[in-house]
Each structure stands twice: as structure tokens, then as C-alpha cells.
Motif scaffolding. Structure first.
Motif, mmCIF file in Angstrom:
data_model
loop_
_atom_site.group_PDB
_atom_site.id
_atom_site.type_symbol
_atom_site.label_atom_id
_atom_site.label_comp_id
_atom_site.label_asym_id
_atom_site.label_seq_id
_atom_site.Cartn_x
_atom_site.Cartn_y
_atom_site.Cartn_z
ATOM 1 N N ASN A 147 75.588 6.351 -38.311
ATOM 2 C CA ASN A 147 75.588 6.281 -36.836
ATOM 3 C C ASN A 147 74.648 5.194 -36.325
ATOM 4 N N GLU A 148 73.588 4.878 -37.075
ATOM 5 C CA GLU A 148 72.700 3.784 -36.676
ATOM 6 C C GLU A 148 73.300 2.426 -37.008
ATOM 7 N N VAL A 149 74.107 2.364 -38.070
ATOM 8 C CA VAL A 149 74.739 1.101 -38.450
ATOM 9 C C VAL A 149 75.802 0.712 -37.429
ATOM 10 N N VAL A 150 76.688 1.651 -37.100
ATOM 11 C CA VAL A 150 77.761 1.329 -36.151
ATOM 12 C C VAL A 150 77.216 1.217 -34.740
ATOM 13 N N GLY A 151 76.297 2.132 -34.374
ATOM 14 C CA GLY A 151 75.599 2.039 -33.089
ATOM 15 C C GLY A 151 76.498 1.685 -31.928
ATOM 16 N N GLY A 187 84.898 -4.234 -36.808
ATOM 17 C CA GLY A 187 85.698 -4.979 -37.770
ATOM 18 C C GLY A 187 84.885 -5.634 -38.869
ATOM 19 N N PRO A 188 83.899 -6.488 -38.527
ATOM 20 C CA PRO A 188 83.073 -7.089 -39.583
ATOM 21 C C PRO A 188 82.295 -6.056 -40.401
ATOM 22 N N ILE A 189 81.868 -4.978 -39.763
ATOM 23 C CA ILE A 189 81.145 -3.922 -40.503
ATOM 24 C C ILE A 189 82.067 -3.284 -41.522
ATOM 25 N N LEU A 190 83.308 -3.009 -41.139
ATOM 26 C CA LEU A 190 84.277 -2.416 -42.065
ATOM 27 C C LEU A 190 84.557 -3.358 -43.229
ATOM 28 N N LEU A 191 84.717 -4.639 -42.948
ATOM 29 C CA LEU A 191 84.972 -5.610 -44.010
ATOM 30 C C LEU A 191 83.830 -5.636 -45.019
ATOM 31 N N ALA A 192 82.592 -5.649 -44.512
ATOM 32 C CA ALA A 192 81.430 -5.653 -45.411
ATOM 33 C C ALA A 192 81.351 -4.354 -46.207
ATOM 34 N N ALA A 193 81.660 -3.228 -45.567
ATOM 35 C CA ALA A 193 81.595 -1.932 -46.255
ATOM 36 C C ALA A 193 82.639 -1.837 -47.361
ATOM 37 N N LEU A 194 83.837 -2.361 -47.129
ATOM 38 C CA LEU A 194 84.872 -2.331 -48.158
ATOM 39 C C LEU A 194 84.527 -3.256 -49.319
ATOM 40 N N LYS A 195 83.919 -4.399 -49.023
ATOM 41 C CA LYS A 195 83.545 -5.333 -50.082
ATOM 42 C C LYS A 195 82.458 -4.749 -50.981
ATOM 43 N N GLN A 222 80.872 3.752 -49.392
ATOM 44 C CA GLN A 222 81.944 4.708 -49.177
ATOM 45 C C GLN A 222 81.855 5.475 -47.862
ATOM 46 N N PHE A 223 80.678 5.951 -47.485
ATOM 47 C CA PHE A 223 80.570 6.752 -46.274
ATOM 48 C C PHE A 223 80.761 5.898 -45.015
ATOM 49 N N LEU A 224 80.241 4.689 -45.031
ATOM 50 C CA LEU A 224 80.410 3.786 -43.891
ATOM 51 C C LEU A 224 81.873 3.390 -43.734
ATOM 52 N N ALA A 225 82.507 2.982 -44.836
ATOM 53 C CA ALA A 225 83.918 2.596 -44.772
ATOM 54 C C ALA A 225 84.786 3.784 -44.386
#
Length: 338
Positions: free
Chosen positions: A103-107, A289-297, A301-304
Motif C-alpha cells: 500500500n505504501e508502494v502504490v500509494g 503501469g510502470p510499477i506493475l512492469l517492474a514487479a513482473l520483471k 509476487q505480492f506487489l504484482a
């Protein structure tokens, strides 16, 4: 209508459960996720402290439990190391890449993504519908050809390329940067009237860039649908009985031509989130969008998993909205519900 809503909500719950299961198991499927790599690195150090830390992480995140139990703990229907603490309880998990709660990452990225996408949807409909009506009523006119040319350009030019062009020429001609969703001096600052004003000013260009292709496509489809409806007997009869052409068009053909676009609302919102990743990277937009891309790379797992569930919720909510709007627009759908 109540039974219709109950059925739709039941379908939404079932759909979200299925998507959550697929999301969790697919993210878990590839070897070498961030947490497993961290545990392997700790164990390779060979000292007792690192081994104890590795064992703690295994217990903390339930890696010693079957994968189906890990899934139930993640969604919050089975107690984990912290009791019932999952998505249903508002615990979105821990981001290993950023070493902080999800929740702090996506903010602010969550609601900024929603704001940008809603602005884009509004832009697409506000611009495309009047142009499509004009082109359908004045087929083969100069304006129709001009809008057709603009539409083809909008479909042909990739959004990220348009973003790069605008970034370059706005800086070269006017000396201003249109990147981001607010001025850099407002980064990590609380929301004030000046920051909101900067947000609204910076929102214009990303909305234009992301929405241009969708606007062009909607103009072409709406024009084709309207031309098909305008050739039908009921419209010709309505005009023959003295109904003004504009009123006859808006009362009957326009409503029928809207049905495919209303039904697409559920697909439009998640498509904008996934389709704007490159634009967000080019324009430094603080969206998910960029956060999801970084999380998948990094296989975070929890962030993605949370961001994918966020997109899934957008999809099912959009489908519910489109169903309600279709029932309001089309009497045949209302009769079918009964």
C-alpha cells in the motif's frame, strides 16, 4: 432489477475469485521469485544468523505450506502468521523489491491511475460522439474526409511515439516539460490547492496521448453504426411523419448505435491501464503501469498480484456499469431481464 443486481454481484464475486486464483498460481509458477532468491542467498552465506533469517522468512510467508494454503492466506480466508490478514482485510502484502508494504508502494499511483483513465474515457466519448454524428449526417463531405484522415493518423501513430514527439517539441518551442502529472517541486509533498492545479494542468497532455487512438477507433465504429441505423425503415418513417431529422437521429439511431460502446466500458478501463504502460514510462507518469512492469520483471509476487487484482476489479466493475447502462438505454434488455 434487484434480482438482476444480485445475479451480477454473485457473478462478480465468482469471477474475482477465479482471477485471484489464476493470478496467484501463475505468479508462483516460474522458479526464482524475489523471495525465494533472497532465501537461497541467505542460506548460501553459511552462518547461523542468515540461516535463522531464512527460516523466519519461510515461516512468515508460509512457504512451508502447500500452495493452495498460501493462496487462501493471501486472500484472507485462512489464518497465516499474523492471523486473518489478506486482501479481504485490506492487507495487500509486502513488496520485497521496495522493502515496504504494497500500500505504501502504490500509494497515490492507484487513484492517479483511476483519475487519468476516467479523464481519458470522458475525453474519448466527448470528442468522438459529436464527430461521429457529424460524419454520419454529412457523409462524404469535406468535414467527413478531414475527420477520417485525422482518425487514420490517430490509429496509425503509436501512443508512446506521440508522447515522445510532444515531449520534444513542447520543450523545444515553449521551453516547458509536460512529463509527469504535476511539477517536480510537488513530489513527495502533501496535496494542496497548488498541487491539484498543477495536476489538472499536466493531465491534459497524457489524456490526449492515451485517448487519441481510442477516439479515432470510436469515431470510425460509431460512424459505421449510425450509417447502418440511418438506412433502416424506422428512421425513414420517423422523418416522413414530420419528426425533425436531428431529433429523430438522437431519439432512435443514436441510442441503438451506442450499445456496442456501452458494452465495451468493462474492457476499456483495464485496457487503458495495460495499454498506457509505455506512455507512462516515456512521460514519467506516476501510475501503476510502470510499477506493475517492474514487479513482473523482479517477480515481486505480492506487489504484482495486487496490481493485477486491481485491474480485475476495474474490469468487473466496468462490466457492471455497462450492464446497467445497457438496461437503461435499450428497452429490449430491460424486458429480457423480466
Amino acid at each position: 432489477m434487484i434480482s438482476f443486481l444480485v445475479k451480477r454481484f454473485a457473478t462478480m464475486v465468482g469471477t474475482l475469485l477465479l482471477i485471484s486464483a489464476l493470478t496467484f498460481f501463475i505468479i508462483k509458477l516460474p522458479p526464482g521469485d524475489f523471495l525465494s532468491n533472497q532465501i537461497a542467498e541467505l542460506r548460501s552465506q553459511g552462518d547461523a544468523g542468515a540461516a535463522a533469517r531464512a527460516d523466519f522468512l519461510i515461516k512468515q510467508y508460509g512457504l512451508d505450506r502447500p500452495i493452495w494454503e498460501q493462496y487462501l492466506v493471501w486472500i484472507g480466508v485462512m489464518p497465516g502468521s499474523n492471523g486473518y490478514s489478506g486482501l479481504l482485510q485490506g492487507d495487500w502484502g509486502w513488496s520485497f523489491e521496495y522493502d515496504k508494504p504494497v500500500n505504501e508502494v502504490v500509494g497515490d499511483a492507484l487513484w492517479l491511475t483511476l483519475l487519468l483513465n476516467l479523464a481519458t474515457v470522458a475525453f474519448v466519448h466527448i470528442v468522438a460522439i459529436p464527430i461521429a454524428i457529424y460524419s454520419a449526417r454529412r457523409q462524404y463531405s469535406f468535414g467527413d474526409y478531414a475527420f477520417t484522415l485525422i482518425g487514420y493518423i490517430g490509429l496509425a501513430v503509436p501512443s508512446f511515439l506521440l508522447a515522445l514527439i510532444l515531449l520534444y517539441y513542447m520543450n523545444r518551442w515553449f521551453g516547458i516539460s509536460i512529463g509527469g502529472l504535476y511539477d517536480s517541486r510537488y513530489a513527495n509533498q502533501p496535496w494542496t490547492a497548488d498541487k491539484i492545479k498543477s495536476l489538472l494542468q499536466h493531465l491534459i497532455v497524457p489524456t490526449l496521448v492515451i485517448g487519441l487512438a481510442g477516439t479515432a477507433a470510436m469515431i470510425r465504429r460509431m460512424r459505421a453504426n449510425l450509417l447502418d441505423e440511418l438506412s433502416k425503415q424506422y428512421y425513414v418513417t420517423a422523418k416522413a411523419k414530420g419528426l425533425p431529422p436531428t431529433k429523430a437521429l438522437l431519439k432512435y439511431p443514436f441510442r441503438m448505435a451506442l450499445n456496442p460502446f456501452v458494452s465495451d466500458i468493462g474492457n476499456l478501463l483495464p485496457h487503458l491501464v495495460s495499454g498506457s504502460v509505455l506512455v507512462s514510462l516515456v512521460m514519467s507518469l506516476p501510475t501503476v503501469g510502470p510499477i506493475l512492469l517492474a514487479a513482473l520483471k523482479s517477480q515481486d509476487q505480492f506487489l504484482a498480484g495486487f496490481i493485477l487484482m486491481f485491474v480485475a476489479v476495474l474490469t468487473v466493475v466496468g462490466m457492471l456499469i455497462s450492464d446497467l447502462l445497457l438496461a437503461w438505454l435499450d428497452p429490449r434488455i430491460r424486458l429480457g431481464q423480466g
